[in-house]
Write a protein that holds these residues in place. Structure first.
Motif, PDB file in Angstrom:
ATOM      1  N   TRP A  51     -16.243   4.851  12.278  1.00 19.97           N
ATOM      2  CA  TRP A  51     -16.139   3.576  11.570  1.00 19.97           C
ATOM      3  C   TRP A  51     -17.585   3.174  11.320  1.00 19.97           C
ATOM      4  O   TRP A  51     -18.327   2.884  12.248  1.00 19.97           O
ATOM      5  N   GLY A  85      -9.853  -5.091  14.898  1.00 19.01           N
ATOM      6  CA  GLY A  85      -8.944  -4.139  14.264  1.00 19.01           C
ATOM      7  C   GLY A  85      -9.515  -2.753  14.045  1.00 19.01           C
ATOM      8  O   GLY A  85      -8.852  -1.903  13.452  1.00 19.01           O
ATOM      9  N   ILE A  86     -10.718  -2.501  14.518  1.00 14.50           N
ATOM     10  CA  ILE A  86     -11.334  -1.190  14.312  1.00 14.50           C
ATOM     11  C   ILE A  86     -10.569  -0.101  15.072  1.00 14.50           C
ATOM     12  O   ILE A  86     -10.296   0.966  14.524  1.00 14.50           O
ATOM     13  N   ARG A  88      -7.413  -0.068  15.998  1.00 14.02           N
ATOM     14  CA  ARG A  88      -6.124   0.175  15.337  1.00 14.02           C
ATOM     15  C   ARG A  88      -6.315   0.997  14.062  1.00 14.02           C
ATOM     16  O   ARG A  88      -5.557   1.926  13.787  1.00 14.02           O
ATOM     17  N   ALA A  89      -7.359   0.666  13.285  1.00 10.73           N
ATOM     18  CA  ALA A  89      -7.628   1.422  12.051  1.00 10.73           C
ATOM     19  C   ALA A  89      -7.991   2.868  12.368  1.00 10.73           C
ATOM     20  O   ALA A  89      -7.555   3.793  11.663  1.00 10.73           O
ATOM     21  N   GLN A  92      -4.795   4.696  13.255  1.00  8.59           N
ATOM     22  CA  GLN A  92      -4.023   4.974  12.040  1.00  8.59           C
ATOM     23  C   GLN A  92      -4.646   6.143  11.279  1.00  8.59           C
ATOM     24  O   GLN A  92      -3.933   7.024  10.793  1.00  8.59           O
ATOM     25  N   HIS A  93      -5.959   6.146  11.195  1.00 12.26           N
ATOM     26  CA  HIS A  93      -6.666   7.249  10.530  1.00 12.26           C
ATOM     27  C   HIS A  93      -6.391   8.577  11.252  1.00 12.26           C
ATOM     28  O   HIS A  93      -6.136   9.602  10.600  1.00 12.26           O
TER      29      HIS A  93
END
Length: 146
Positions: A51, A85-86, A88-89, A92-93
């Motif tokens: 990220w 939210g990093i 969670r992102a 998901q990635h």
């Protein structure tokens, strides 16, 4: 904001691991495995996604094919970036990347003493599949259909 790590990211990824996992040293009695990783080798193998925020690398994952699944070896978010939210992102990635590679299952483990993870992963749809000691670490394994 999520991209494949580049060789020049190695120091920032390692710093993120150190800052994110340092709080577990007293619980585990030693540095957690992600703090001991050969980050340049992981990046060279194409296993690391980051990220990339305004402050540089604020989180990362290490993922690769393992047995018959897409395996998450580690995930971390810098403490100063937590709660936005990093994580969670990045999860998901990770899952989307596994699907894109044709995997129908994702696996991961966490240390048994990282109790908040034992609650987070089931909340994300992962089921506990095993508990075993590996490399001196007491690990709890999870899996999820993708």
């Amino acid at each position: 904001m999520i991209r494949a790590a580049r060789p020049g990211d190695a120091a920032q990824v390692a710093a993120c691991a150190r800052s994110a996992y340092a709080r577990y040293i007293p619980l585990i009695g030693r540095k957690p495995a992600p703090m001991l990783a050969d980050v340049p080798a992981q990046i060279a193998a194409g296993q690391v996604s980051v990220w990339d925020g305004d402050g540089g690398v604020l989180g990362y994952t290490v993922a690769f094919a393992h047995e018959d699944a897409w395996f998450l070896e580690s995930i971390a978010v810098a403490p100063e970036a937590a709660g936005h939210g990093i994580g969670r992102a990045l999860m998901q990635h990770f899952e989307d990347s596994g699907r894109a590679r044709g995997f129908s299952r994702a696996t991961l483990y966490t240390n048994a003493k990282m109790v908040e993870n034992l609650a987070i992963y089931p909340h994300l749809g992962y089921e506990e599949t095993a508990r075993r000691v590996e490399g001196g670490f007491d690990r709890v394994w999870f899996a999820k259909a993708l």
